[in-house]
Scaffold this active site. Structure first.
Site, PDB file in Angstrom:
ATOM      1  CE1 TYR A  94      -3.955  -1.779   5.424  1.00 43.53           C
ATOM      2  CE2 TYR A  94      -3.638  -0.131   4.512  1.00 43.53           C
ATOM      3  CZ  TYR A  94      -4.079  -0.918   4.310  1.00 43.53           C
ATOM      4  OH  TYR A  94      -4.067  -1.486   2.779  1.00 43.53           O
ATOM      5  CB  SER A 119      -0.439  -0.361   1.830  1.00 41.27           C
ATOM      6  OG  SER A 119      -1.634   1.364   1.364  1.00 41.27           O
TER       7      SER A 119
HETATM    8  N1  LIG Z   1      -8.794  -0.085  -1.413  1.00 40.20           N
HETATM    9  C1  LIG Z   1      -8.023   0.681  -1.408  1.00 40.20           C
HETATM   10  O1  LIG Z   1      -8.056   2.071  -1.762  1.00 40.20           O
HETATM   11  C2  LIG Z   1      -6.414  -0.109  -1.590  1.00 40.20           C
HETATM   12  C3  LIG Z   1      -5.488   0.509  -0.878  1.00 40.20           C
HETATM   13  C4  LIG Z   1      -3.849   0.066  -0.768  1.00 40.20           C
HETATM   14  C5  LIG Z   1      -3.536  -1.261  -0.766  1.00 40.20           C
HETATM   15  N2  LIG Z   1      -5.606  -1.784  -0.631  1.00 40.20           N
HETATM   16  C6  LIG Z   1      -4.381  -3.502  -0.392  1.00 40.20           C
HETATM   17  O2  LIG Z   1      -5.462  -3.738  -2.012  1.00 40.20           O
HETATM   18  C7  LIG Z   1      -5.746  -5.543  -0.894  1.00 40.20           C
HETATM   19  C8  LIG Z   1      -6.370  -5.131  -1.622  1.00 40.20           C
HETATM   20  O3  LIG Z   1      -8.316  -4.743  -0.791  1.00 40.20           O
HETATM   21  P1  LIG Z   1      -9.358  -4.697  -1.513  1.00 40.20           P
HETATM   22  O4  LIG Z   1      -9.086  -2.991  -1.252  1.00 40.20           O
HETATM   23  O5  LIG Z   1      -9.609  -5.168  -3.464  1.00 40.20           O
HETATM   24  O6  LIG Z   1     -10.071  -4.771  -0.463  1.00 40.20           O
HETATM   25  P2  LIG Z   1     -11.763  -5.736  -0.636  1.00 40.20           P
HETATM   26  O7  LIG Z   1     -12.354  -5.792   0.432  1.00 40.20           O
HETATM   27  O8  LIG Z   1     -12.249  -5.067  -2.115  1.00 40.20           O
HETATM   28  O9  LIG Z   1     -10.979  -7.287  -1.581  1.00 40.20           O
HETATM   29  C9  LIG Z   1     -10.663  -8.297  -0.022  1.00 40.20           C
HETATM   30  C10 LIG Z   1     -10.776  -9.234  -0.572  1.00 40.20           C
HETATM   31  O10 LIG Z   1      -9.289 -10.370   0.539  1.00 40.20           O
HETATM   32  C11 LIG Z   1     -10.475 -10.797   1.384  1.00 40.20           C
HETATM   33  N3  LIG Z   1     -10.727 -11.236   2.682  1.00 40.20           N
HETATM   34  C12 LIG Z   1     -10.469  -9.909   3.651  1.00 40.20           C
HETATM   35  N4  LIG Z   1      -9.036 -10.735   4.668  1.00 40.20           N
HETATM   36  C13 LIG Z   1      -8.917 -12.019   4.201  1.00 40.20           C
HETATM   37  C14 LIG Z   1      -8.862 -13.282   4.927  1.00 40.20           C
HETATM   38  N5  LIG Z   1      -8.672 -13.056   6.255  1.00 40.20           N
HETATM   39  N6  LIG Z   1      -8.347 -14.435   4.442  1.00 40.20           N
HETATM   40  C15 LIG Z   1      -8.071 -14.387   2.821  1.00 40.20           C
HETATM   41  N7  LIG Z   1      -9.025 -13.320   2.191  1.00 40.20           N
HETATM   42  C16 LIG Z   1      -9.327 -12.270   3.323  1.00 40.20           C
HETATM   43  C17 LIG Z   1     -12.111 -10.327   1.760  1.00 40.20           C
HETATM   44  O11 LIG Z   1     -12.673 -11.193   1.713  1.00 40.20           O
HETATM   45  C18 LIG Z   1     -12.489  -9.765   0.159  1.00 40.20           C
HETATM   46  O12 LIG Z   1     -12.391 -10.074  -0.905  1.00 40.20           O
HETATM   47  C19 LIG Z   1      -5.547  -4.869   0.381  1.00 40.20           C
HETATM   48  O13 LIG Z   1      -4.505  -5.771   0.575  1.00 40.20           O
HETATM   49  C20 LIG Z   1      -5.646  -3.855   0.853  1.00 40.20           C
HETATM   50  O14 LIG Z   1      -4.904  -3.802   1.753  1.00 40.20           O
HETATM   51  C21 LIG Z   1      -6.615  -1.701  -0.414  1.00 40.20           C
END
Ligand SMILES: NC(=O)c1ccc[n+]([C@@H]2O[C@H](COP(=O)([O-])OP(=O)(O)OC[C@H]3O[C@@H](n4cnc5c(N)ncnc54)[C@H](O)[C@@H]3O)[C@@H](O)[C@H]2O)c1
Length: 280
Positions: A182, A169
């Site tokens: 985080y 991130s």
């Molecule tokens: N959305 C943002 O702005 C953002 C920014 C930087 C980084 N991220 C990172 O991107 C990655 C994906 O996030 P996203 O935004 O697509 O979220 P999202 O909520 O759309 O998808 C996340 C998925 O991970 C699954 N998940 C959650 N906990 C889990 C676990 N313990 N084991 C297995 N699966 C699990 C959820 O069920 C979901 O399907 C994450 O690592 C998040 O920290 C997101």
């Protein structure tokens, strides 16, 4: 365009490679799984459950990711895996290898983010949960995948034994207000990426990370429902729009292709300039 129409089984840059994508049911994981499948990879979709989060933004979220892929002629299965439970991570890697006989790509995308709060009101339990999934879960799956890669010969086409892409991130690069634990967990992912890449470059294993900025997904949906937070997120993002899952998926796919064969240990910010500085 619907994500349903984006998946395809036609020959691509990753034809018949075997990839695990964690957190594949929603958001970036879903976009990454569909994009890898479009390049011909066989995908083990891994998540807590196969249904997409209902508060996400995908048009076709009523269809599980692996079903979207197979409906479009690709090859994919779902495996339940909680990245906070080490035994389920061991099972996931074993499952992928027993299902498809090898492992070429691991995408560590699953992550836990909790709504914004000052560090002093965070709790020990929050630390354990966030670090357990984002930090320890990522470390265990990387280690298990690398052990599997080391049993495989260097692929003469790809020039490597295997590839890992971690989703870190921008919060692991710069301090973001009210995301202390985080941010620390993602800094751990980014540094683990560099260290593991250093140890295993000699083994022909590429390990990189993508560091997303603000991306519209289920995880960030509470932020996207609050006009004041949207204004703040736009203020911190030089590019005129915020991110979409495909912005991240495109770069992850590139890092998995043979063209990226000499890239390792890198944390690539895909963030509309979020980590560059504050725009006027
Ligand atoms: N959305 C943002 O702005 C953002 C920014 C930087 C980084 N991220 C990172 O991107 C990655 C994906 O996030 P996203 O935004 O697509 O979220 P999202 O909520 O759309 O998808 C996340 C998925 O991970 C699954 N998940 C959650 N906990 C889990 C676990 N313990 N084991 C297995 N699966 C699990 C959820 O069920 C979901 O399907 C994450 O690592 C998040 O920290 C997101």
């Amino acid at each position: 365009m619907s994500t349903t129409s984006q998946a395809s089984s036609k020959a691509g840059r990753l034809q018949d490679r075997v990839a695990i994508v964690t957190g594949s049911s929603s958001g970036m994981g879903r976009a990454i799984a569909l994009a890898l499948a479009r390049e011909g990879a066989r995908i083990v979709c891994a998540d807590l459950k196969e249904e997409a989060a209902q508060h996400g933004f995908e048009e076709d979220k009523h269809i599980p990711t692996h079903t979207v892929i197979t409906n479009n002629g690709g090859t994919s299965v779902f495996k339940k895996c909680d990245m906070g439970k080490p035994e389920e991570i061991y099972e996931l890697i074993d499952f992928a290898v027993s299902t498809y006989s090898k492992l070429d790509i691991l995408i560590n995308n699953a992550g836990l983010w909790l709504p914004l709060r000052d560090f002093a009101v965070e709790t020990d339990d929050m630390w354990d949960r966030i670090m357990g999934i984002n930090g320890k879960g990522t470390a265990i799956s990387m280690r298990q995948a690398i052990k599997q890669f080391l049993t495989q010969p260097v692929d003469p086409v790809s020039g490597c034994r295997g590839r890992i892409v971690n989703i870190s991130s921008s919060a692991g690069i710069v301090a973001v207000a009210r995301e202390a634990t985080y941010g620390a967990s993602k800094a751990a992912v980014s540094m683990l990426t560099r260290n593991a890449a250093l140890d295993h470059a000699k083994d022909y294993i590429n390990i990189n990370a993508v560091c997303p900025g603000v991306v519209r997904t289920a995880l960030s949906s509470t932020n996207f429902q609050d006009p004041a937070i949207i204004k703040e997120m736009k203020k911190g993002t030089p590019w005129p729009r915020l991110g979409e899952p495909k912005d991240i998926a495109n770069v992850v796919v590139f890092l998995c292709t043979d063209e990226a064969g000499w890239i390792t240990g890198q944390n690539i910010a895909v963030d509309g300039g979020f980590t560059v500085g504050i725009p006027l």
